[in-house]
Motif scaffolding. Structure first.
Motif, mmCIF file in Angstrom:
data_model
loop_
_atom_site.group_PDB
_atom_site.id
_atom_site.type_symbol
_atom_site.label_atom_id
_atom_site.label_comp_id
_atom_site.label_asym_id
_atom_site.label_seq_id
_atom_site.Cartn_x
_atom_site.Cartn_y
_atom_site.Cartn_z
ATOM 1 N N ASN A 253 -11.540 -37.216 12.366
ATOM 2 C CA ASN A 253 -10.124 -36.877 12.552
ATOM 3 C C ASN A 253 -9.228 -37.590 11.543
ATOM 4 O O ASN A 253 -8.242 -37.024 11.062
ATOM 5 C CB ASN A 253 -9.675 -37.243 13.971
ATOM 6 N N GLU A 254 -9.566 -38.833 11.225
ATOM 7 C CA GLU A 254 -8.750 -39.586 10.281
ATOM 8 C C GLU A 254 -8.713 -38.903 8.921
ATOM 9 O O GLU A 254 -7.661 -38.838 8.271
ATOM 10 C CB GLU A 254 -9.293 -41.012 10.137
ATOM 11 N N VAL A 255 -9.856 -38.372 8.511
ATOM 12 C CA VAL A 255 -9.912 -37.657 7.231
ATOM 13 C C VAL A 255 -9.115 -36.355 7.326
ATOM 14 O O VAL A 255 -8.335 -36.015 6.427
ATOM 15 C CB VAL A 255 -11.370 -37.362 6.836
ATOM 16 N N LEU A 256 -9.276 -35.623 8.421
ATOM 17 C CA LEU A 256 -8.576 -34.356 8.581
ATOM 18 C C LEU A 256 -7.060 -34.554 8.646
ATOM 19 O O LEU A 256 -6.296 -33.724 8.146
ATOM 20 C CB LEU A 256 -9.059 -33.652 9.853
ATOM 21 N N ARG A 257 -6.616 -35.635 9.250
ATOM 22 C CA ARG A 257 -5.179 -35.877 9.372
ATOM 23 C C ARG A 257 -4.540 -36.261 8.045
ATOM 24 O O ARG A 257 -3.320 -36.158 7.901
ATOM 25 C CB ARG A 257 -4.927 -36.966 10.418
ATOM 26 N N ASN A 258 -5.348 -36.701 7.118
ATOM 27 C CA ASN A 258 -4.827 -37.035 5.789
ATOM 28 C C ASN A 258 -4.799 -35.843 4.849
ATOM 29 O O ASN A 258 -4.422 -35.980 3.682
ATOM 30 C CB ASN A 258 -5.658 -38.164 5.172
ATOM 31 N N ASP A 259 -5.200 -34.678 5.330
ATOM 32 C CA ASP A 259 -5.146 -33.470 4.511
ATOM 33 C C ASP A 259 -3.678 -33.088 4.317
ATOM 34 O O ASP A 259 -2.942 -32.920 5.287
ATOM 35 C CB ASP A 259 -5.896 -32.330 5.206
ATOM 36 N N PRO A 260 -3.225 -32.959 3.055
ATOM 37 C CA PRO A 260 -1.809 -32.622 2.814
ATOM 38 C C PRO A 260 -1.360 -31.328 3.478
ATOM 39 O O PRO A 260 -0.164 -31.156 3.751
ATOM 40 C CB PRO A 260 -1.744 -32.504 1.285
ATOM 41 N N ALA A 261 -2.308 -30.432 3.746
ATOM 42 C CA ALA A 261 -1.946 -29.152 4.366
ATOM 43 C C ALA A 261 -1.415 -29.330 5.783
ATOM 44 O O ALA A 261 -0.760 -28.427 6.321
ATOM 45 C CB ALA A 261 -3.153 -28.221 4.386
ATOM 46 N N CYS A 262 -1.656 -30.487 6.408
ATOM 47 C CA CYS A 262 -1.250 -30.697 7.790
ATOM 48 C C CYS A 262 0.237 -30.957 7.941
ATOM 49 O O CYS A 262 0.755 -30.922 9.064
ATOM 50 C CB CYS A 262 -2.027 -31.866 8.393
ATOM 51 N N ASN A 264 3.726 -33.113 8.190
ATOM 52 C CA ASN A 264 4.187 -34.440 8.603
ATOM 53 C C ASN A 264 3.768 -34.836 10.011
ATOM 54 O O ASN A 264 4.149 -35.904 10.483
ATOM 55 C CB ASN A 264 5.717 -34.515 8.488
ATOM 56 N N ASP A 265 3.025 -33.997 10.702
ATOM 57 C CA ASP A 265 2.598 -34.307 12.060
ATOM 58 C C ASP A 265 1.443 -35.310 12.003
ATOM 59 O O ASP A 265 0.348 -34.996 11.539
ATOM 60 C CB ASP A 265 2.162 -33.031 12.777
ATOM 61 N N LEU A 266 1.677 -36.526 12.501
ATOM 62 C CA LEU A 266 0.668 -37.579 12.424
ATOM 63 C C LEU A 266 -0.554 -37.287 13.282
ATOM 64 O O LEU A 266 -1.616 -37.879 13.063
ATOM 65 C CB LEU A 266 1.287 -38.922 12.849
ATOM 66 N N TRP A 267 -0.416 -36.388 14.263
ATOM 67 C CA TRP A 267 -1.531 -36.077 15.147
ATOM 68 C C TRP A 267 -2.264 -34.803 14.748
ATOM 69 O O TRP A 267 -3.253 -34.436 15.377
ATOM 70 C CB TRP A 267 -1.039 -35.950 16.592
ATOM 71 N N MET A 268 -1.790 -34.147 13.706
ATOM 72 C CA MET A 268 -2.399 -32.881 13.294
ATOM 73 C C MET A 268 -3.607 -33.134 12.401
ATOM 74 O O MET A 268 -3.516 -33.818 11.385
ATOM 75 C CB MET A 268 -1.387 -32.023 12.551
ATOM 76 N N ALA A 269 -4.745 -32.586 12.789
ATOM 77 C CA ALA A 269 -5.954 -32.604 11.968
ATOM 78 C C ALA A 269 -6.217 -31.179 11.517
ATOM 79 O O ALA A 269 -6.258 -30.267 12.342
ATOM 80 C CB ALA A 269 -7.136 -33.130 12.785
ATOM 81 N N CYS A 270 -6.390 -30.978 10.230
ATOM 82 C CA CYS A 270 -6.491 -29.588 9.779
ATOM 83 C C CYS A 270 -7.396 -29.453 8.563
ATOM 84 O O CYS A 270 -7.764 -30.431 7.906
ATOM 85 C CB CYS A 270 -5.103 -29.039 9.457
ATOM 86 N N ARG A 271 -7.735 -28.219 8.284
ATOM 87 C CA ARG A 271 -8.529 -27.866 7.097
ATOM 88 C C ARG A 271 -8.261 -26.402 6.777
ATOM 89 O O ARG A 271 -8.089 -25.565 7.673
ATOM 90 C CB ARG A 271 -10.017 -28.058 7.358
#
Length: 320
Positions: A253-262, A264-271
């Motif tokens: 999740n930490e890696v996914l949350r650092n994806d720029p596509a997410c 400004n939501d600190l809880w958003m994990a995305c790809r």
């Protein structure tokens, strides 16, 4: 002669009255009614069967041993997990941003409840759960979890182990895809559906605890008696030990949350991911996991930003 005719006329009236009386005592027609989670009506028997209705029917048949035909005979109310606002917002987001050529599924990570199931506007194609497409880059969380299990760098996960992890996270080995039993993630060219991806990402959002994605909360008969009740069966997905499963999930999740596509939501994990002919976007928070598939009908290139635009519009429509 007149007396005979009068008697016959009286008999006809009596017989007609008996027939009418008998017909009035016939049982009223029975209906199957599908309700949104808030108890408002979603569908009733006699209306056209949509892809969502077919998904509900499959679930009732496999998990509850209840067919729609049986429920039609006896009458029943099926309370679904679908949120009316989310369902409407998903359909509108697809219509406004993708001209209908997209599918969206939203799952509640804390319950496994499917909150929105939008197949797109093409009646012949269910892009939420009726098509199987290669996941490409959006498969990253599963391969990353495999790498963590093996103590390797996140981009070095074993492919076979990653498939097993995806199955533990919510991707079934086989699925009924428009009436055909289909193996998912079958080799290097294997695929999955938005429904599977939303369920898998929900497991990461739930910190490594998987709950089966489901469409039905419960079913009652016309007298209110319960015919079926969904069970909550949480299971650690990435390790038998719950704390270790949580550690693996949160590392990914930490890696996914650092994806720029997410954003400004600190809880958003995305790809996001692009593949010939289609593109994906998956994003999850502890409250909602959303997977979007966008397709080009001719098999050409798809704008990588298209599924994300649908996702953003969907989240916008969920706001109060």
């Amino acid at each position: 002669m007149r007396r005979v005719l009068a008697v016959l006329g009286a008999l006809v009236l009596v017989i007609a009255g008996v027939v009418v009386w008998q017909r009035s005592d016939e049982p009223p027609p029975r209906y199957v009614v599908l309700q949104f989670a808030d108890a408002s009506e979603l569908w009733r028997s006699g209306d056209p069967e949509t892809p969502l209705v077919r998904q509900v029917a499959r679930e009732l048949a496999t998990r509850g041993s209840l067919s729609l035909d049986k429920l039609r005979r006896d009458g029943a109310v099926v309370v679904t997990t679908i949120d009316a606002k989310a369902q409407s917002g998903a359909a509108a987001a697809i219509r406004e941003k993708a001209s209908g050529r997209s599918g969206l599924v939203a799952v509640d990570p804390a319950r496994g409840a499917v909150r929105a199931y939008a197949p797109g506007e093409d009646a012949a194609v269910d892009r939420a759960g009726g098509v199987v497409k290669q996941p490409g880059p959006v498969f990253f969380p599963f391969s990353a979890a495999a790498a963590v299990q093996e103590g390797k760098a996140l981009d070095q996960g074993d492919a076979e182990r990653a498939v097993r992890i995806a199955q533990r996270a919510g991707v079934p080995e086989y699925a009924d895809v428009e009436g055909t039993r289909t193996k998912l993630l079958d080799g290097p060219d294997g695929g999955l559906r938005p429904l599977d991806l939303a369920s898998g990402y929900a497991t990461f959002a739930a910190e490594g605890v998987h709950r089966d994605a489901h469409f039905v909360t419960h079913v009652t008969d016309v007298h209110g008696a319960t015919l079926y009740q969904a069970l909550d069966t949480p299971q650690p997905a990435f390790d038998r030990d719950l704390l270790r499963s949580k550690e693996i999930a949160n590392q990914v999740n930490e890696v996914l949350r650092n994806d720029p596509a997410c954003g400004n939501d600190l809880w958003m994990a995305c790809r996001a991911g692009v593949w010939p002919g289609h593109a994906w976007f998956a994003g999850a928070t502890p409250e909602l996991s959303v997977a979007v598939l966008a397709e080009d009908e001719a098999g050409g290139a798809v704008d990588a930003g298209l599924p994300k635009a649908v996702w953003e519009k969907f989240l916008e429509k969920l706001r109060p």
